[in-house]
Write a protein that holds these residues in place. Sequence first.
Motif, PDB file in Angstrom:
ATOM      1  N   PRO A  66       0.712  -1.263   0.114  1.00 51.34           N
ATOM      2  CA  PRO A  66       0.053  -0.036  -0.138  1.00 51.34           C
ATOM      3  C   PRO A  66       0.709   1.468   0.041  1.00 51.34           C
ATOM      4  O   PRO A  66       0.484   2.482  -0.575  1.00 51.34           O
ATOM      5  CB  PRO A  66      -0.888   0.017   1.186  1.00 51.34           C
ATOM      6  CG  PRO A  66      -0.047  -1.157   2.048  1.00 51.34           C
ATOM      7  CD  PRO A  66       0.605  -2.172   1.115  1.00 51.34           C
ATOM      8  N   LEU A  70      -0.400   3.356  -3.166  1.00 47.40           N
ATOM      9  CA  LEU A  70      -1.371   4.591  -3.055  1.00 47.40           C
ATOM     10  C   LEU A  70      -1.020   5.909  -3.187  1.00 47.40           C
ATOM     11  O   LEU A  70      -1.731   6.588  -3.613  1.00 47.40           O
ATOM     12  CB  LEU A  70      -1.842   4.435  -1.474  1.00 47.40           C
ATOM     13  CG  LEU A  70      -2.616   2.912  -1.058  1.00 47.40           C
ATOM     14  CD1 LEU A  70      -2.914   3.133   0.548  1.00 47.40           C
ATOM     15  CD2 LEU A  70      -3.941   3.155  -1.958  1.00 47.40           C
ATOM     16  N   LEU A  73      -0.623   5.794  -7.245  1.00 45.21           N
ATOM     17  CA  LEU A  73      -2.439   6.105  -7.711  1.00 45.21           C
ATOM     18  C   LEU A  73      -2.888   7.492  -7.468  1.00 45.21           C
ATOM     19  O   LEU A  73      -3.547   7.902  -8.323  1.00 45.21           O
ATOM     20  CB  LEU A  73      -3.316   5.078  -7.166  1.00 45.21           C
ATOM     21  CG  LEU A  73      -2.883   3.602  -7.348  1.00 45.21           C
ATOM     22  CD1 LEU A  73      -3.956   2.619  -6.762  1.00 45.21           C
ATOM     23  CD2 LEU A  73      -2.902   3.509  -9.020  1.00 45.21           C
ATOM     24  N   ASN A  74      -2.591   7.909  -6.463  1.00 49.53           N
ATOM     25  CA  ASN A  74      -3.226   9.514  -6.279  1.00 49.53           C
ATOM     26  C   ASN A  74      -2.412  10.383  -7.155  1.00 49.53           C
ATOM     27  O   ASN A  74      -3.372  11.152  -7.659  1.00 49.53           O
ATOM     28  CB  ASN A  74      -2.792   9.746  -4.834  1.00 49.53           C
ATOM     29  CG  ASN A  74      -3.008  11.300  -4.450  1.00 49.53           C
ATOM     30  OD1 ASN A  74      -2.153  12.022  -4.406  1.00 49.53           O
ATOM     31  ND2 ASN A  74      -4.273  11.425  -4.138  1.00 49.53           N
ATOM     32  N   SER A  80      -8.080   4.674  -5.798  1.00 55.38           N
ATOM     33  CA  SER A  80      -7.170   3.639  -5.098  1.00 55.38           C
ATOM     34  C   SER A  80      -8.164   2.690  -4.335  1.00 55.38           C
ATOM     35  O   SER A  80      -7.505   1.591  -4.008  1.00 55.38           O
ATOM     36  CB  SER A  80      -6.525   4.655  -3.918  1.00 55.38           C
ATOM     37  OG  SER A  80      -7.584   5.129  -2.996  1.00 55.38           O
ATOM     38  N   ASP A  81      -9.651   2.393  -4.563  1.00 56.90           N
ATOM     39  CA  ASP A  81     -10.151   1.605  -4.106  1.00 56.90           C
ATOM     40  C   ASP A  81      -9.899   0.043  -4.473  1.00 56.90           C
ATOM     41  O   ASP A  81     -10.098  -0.920  -3.922  1.00 56.90           O
ATOM     42  CB  ASP A  81     -11.832   1.712  -4.029  1.00 56.90           C
ATOM     43  CG  ASP A  81     -12.085   1.700  -5.525  1.00 56.90           C
ATOM     44  OD1 ASP A  81     -11.365   2.369  -6.395  1.00 56.90           O
ATOM     45  OD2 ASP A  81     -13.505   1.845  -5.913  1.00 56.90           O
ATOM     46  N   TYR A  83      -6.731  -0.876  -5.396  1.00 60.01           N
ATOM     47  CA  TYR A  83      -4.993  -1.012  -5.600  1.00 60.01           C
ATOM     48  C   TYR A  83      -4.678  -2.393  -5.588  1.00 60.01           C
ATOM     49  O   TYR A  83      -3.708  -2.476  -6.171  1.00 60.01           O
ATOM     50  CB  TYR A  83      -4.712   0.050  -4.561  1.00 60.01           C
ATOM     51  CG  TYR A  83      -4.485  -0.659  -3.131  1.00 60.01           C
ATOM     52  CD1 TYR A  83      -3.251  -1.249  -2.773  1.00 60.01           C
ATOM     53  CD2 TYR A  83      -5.339  -0.294  -2.199  1.00 60.01           C
ATOM     54  CE1 TYR A  83      -3.277  -1.727  -1.367  1.00 60.01           C
ATOM     55  CE2 TYR A  83      -5.539  -0.876  -1.011  1.00 60.01           C
ATOM     56  CZ  TYR A  83      -4.124  -1.701  -0.462  1.00 60.01           C
ATOM     57  OH  TYR A  83      -4.075  -2.292   0.728  1.00 60.01           O
TER      58      TYR A  83
END
Length: 317
Positions: A66, A70, A73-74, A80-81, A83
Amino acid sequence: MPARKAFIPSQLDPPEHAAYRRLVDTLFTPARLAAMEEDVRALCNSLIDEFIDKGRCEFVSQFALPLPVLIFLNRMGIPSDRYEELAGWVQEHNSGKTAEARLAALDRIASFMRAILDRAIDGHHDDWVSELLQMRLGDQLLPRDDVVLPMAITIFFGGLDTVKNALAHIALVLASRPDLQTMIARREVNLANAVEELLRFRGLVNQQRIVRQDTAFEGAQIRVGEMVHICNGTSGLDPKANACPMAIDLERTGIKHNTFGQGRHFCAGAPLARLELRIFLEEWFARIPQFRLANDKIERSTGLINTIESLHLAWKD
């Protein structure tokens, strides 16, 4: 794997490569990385909060996956749900057991990224995907399907698997070396230098290249157009490159390794990876100064990335 030009600029030769590489480099400037540092630090501590009082964790799923994914992806502007699912696609491509499985994973990623581009094309947002859509060569926007999509896929791959496994390899090495843990926790070494030494000792990235002429190597016939897999993750252990290579010396100078590639194909995202790895050492060892392997059930696989799939750590009895 069949030879497929799915990645730009990493599968391009000069002079075409340089123009696209300069565009990708604009995403990873020092000013941009500095602006991301607090977000990385905050997420690092938020993840540690989830398991520190339990005295143990499964390091890959609870931290190594993560943290970089995360953050990445941001910045890409990707929700991000999902990921874990997205990272699983990348791992299947990089370490899948068959060419068919790896190509199927690549097709899923390409379809997903095409949908992300469709969503972003309607308006400019503050994310990397939107920036890619606005990039130009001369006065022309980049062709979306032929250039922007392969560029987005390349960046996607770099963000979802490499740092995860670098974190896992580093944690595995340090788990059996309490002396090194003490040096890091007490800040007795330069942590940026420590990152380089640990990357050298556990090089994790291999490469694929397309053969340009028929040749023979060590008795193997290699033909033009074929894809070759170059296992260069161990180059940092070459005694011609680094003296006493099997010894981990966090104060070593002149460190040589190919973990981020070399030459014109040196990883554009390496500065972000180094930032995340340094912050990991800073924040983890400020809160968990000593840890160990909870068991010896370490799952591994290999391919484009030497992968650690699970790693159980403990720091309480």
